[in-house]
Write an enzyme that holds these catalytic residues in place. Structure first.
Site, PDB file in Angstrom:
ATOM      1  N   LEU A  93       1.542  -4.365   1.833  1.00 56.97           N
ATOM      2  CA  LEU A  93       2.762  -4.316   0.855  1.00 56.97           C
ATOM      3  C   LEU A  93       3.550  -5.378   0.976  1.00 56.97           C
ATOM      4  O   LEU A  93       4.269  -5.996   0.120  1.00 56.97           O
ATOM      5  CB  LEU A  93       3.335  -2.962   0.596  1.00 56.97           C
ATOM      6  CG  LEU A  93       2.377  -1.763   0.050  1.00 56.97           C
ATOM      7  CD1 LEU A  93       3.185  -0.528   0.083  1.00 56.97           C
ATOM      8  CD2 LEU A  93       1.798  -2.154  -1.260  1.00 56.97           C
ATOM      9  N   GLU A 135      -0.778   0.235  10.544  1.00 60.16           N
ATOM     10  CA  GLU A 135       0.544   0.567  10.483  1.00 60.16           C
ATOM     11  C   GLU A 135       1.128   0.746  11.978  1.00 60.16           C
ATOM     12  O   GLU A 135       2.224   0.273  12.287  1.00 60.16           O
ATOM     13  CB  GLU A 135       0.766   1.991   9.775  1.00 60.16           C
ATOM     14  CG  GLU A 135       0.258   2.217   8.481  1.00 60.16           C
ATOM     15  CD  GLU A 135       0.886   1.173   7.607  1.00 60.16           C
ATOM     16  OE1 GLU A 135       1.749   0.656   7.678  1.00 60.16           O
ATOM     17  OE2 GLU A 135       0.205   0.809   6.542  1.00 60.16           O
ATOM     18  N   HIS A 138       2.278  -2.793  12.767  1.00 57.31           N
ATOM     19  CA  HIS A 138       3.839  -2.964  12.083  1.00 57.31           C
ATOM     20  C   HIS A 138       4.857  -2.520  13.061  1.00 57.31           C
ATOM     21  O   HIS A 138       5.793  -3.293  13.038  1.00 57.31           O
ATOM     22  CB  HIS A 138       4.022  -2.055  10.774  1.00 57.31           C
ATOM     23  CG  HIS A 138       3.352  -2.973   9.540  1.00 57.31           C
ATOM     24  ND1 HIS A 138       3.874  -4.114   9.152  1.00 57.31           N
ATOM     25  CD2 HIS A 138       2.697  -2.678   8.882  1.00 57.31           C
ATOM     26  CE1 HIS A 138       3.491  -4.429   7.924  1.00 57.31           C
ATOM     27  NE2 HIS A 138       2.423  -3.622   7.602  1.00 57.31           N
TER      28      HIS A 138
HETATM   29 NI    NI Z   1       1.453  -3.464   6.002  1.00 55.14          NI
END
Ligand code: NI
Length: 169
Positions: A93, A135, A138
């Site tokens: 995203l 994730e 991240h």
């Molecule tokens: Ni991502």
């Protein structure tokens, strides 16, 4: 509350996050905001730095809101086991419009805490295994483009700079 998604190359996306220490009402609110923002952006996962919060926290729902039981809160997650290999196209995203093939394990076991601080452990395969890795990356300041060849990564960087200059990023 829907939060705007922070885009590459924001510095917050490149930082290692501090552990979640306080499991209070504020954290539950943050988790709700993360789910809301993720669904609004039609993503299957979102890490706290992506809404500007440097915290070891992510949410995942590989059913994109279709199954409430698929909602996962990953506070202080750790990969405890992985096996196999899968190579699929991945996006983020924080890098809308860009995708790339990333090698990930096919099976990934994660241990984490939920929004109440309760520990859970789960083995995921396929898309869920990929989401776990993406994730958790991240939370250590790593984006999927860090797994691409330098050539592909530079190409994406240059395209982002062009979009920024054009005011389209
Ligand atoms: Ni991502």
């Amino acid at each position: 509350m829907i939060q705007p998604i922070v885009k590459f190359p924001a510095p917050v996306l490149a930082q290692e996050t501090p552990r979640v220490e306080k499991f209070d009402e504020e954290l539950e609110k943050l988790v709700d905001n993360m789910f809301e923002s993720m669904y609004a952006a039609e993503g299957v996962g979102l890490a706290a730095p992506q809404i500007g919060r440097s915290l070891r926290l992510a949410v995942i729902d590989v059913t994109v809101g279709k199954n409430p039981e698929a909602r996962l809160v990953l506070a202080n997650p750790e990969i405890t086991h992985f096996e196999g290999e899968q190579r699929e196209e991945e996006g983020c995203l924080s890098l809308p419009g860009f995708r790339g093939h990333v090698l990930r394990p096919s099976f990934v076991t994660v241990r984490a805490q939920n929004a109440k601080g309760e520990e859970w452990e789960m083995r995921g395969e396929g898309l869920l295994a990929r989401a776990f890795c993406h994730e958790i990356d991240h939370l250590y300041g790593v984006l999927f483009i860090n797994h691409l060849s330098m050539l592909k990564r530079d190409l994406i960087r240059r395209r982002v700079r062009k979009l920024q200059k054009a005011g389209e990023w």
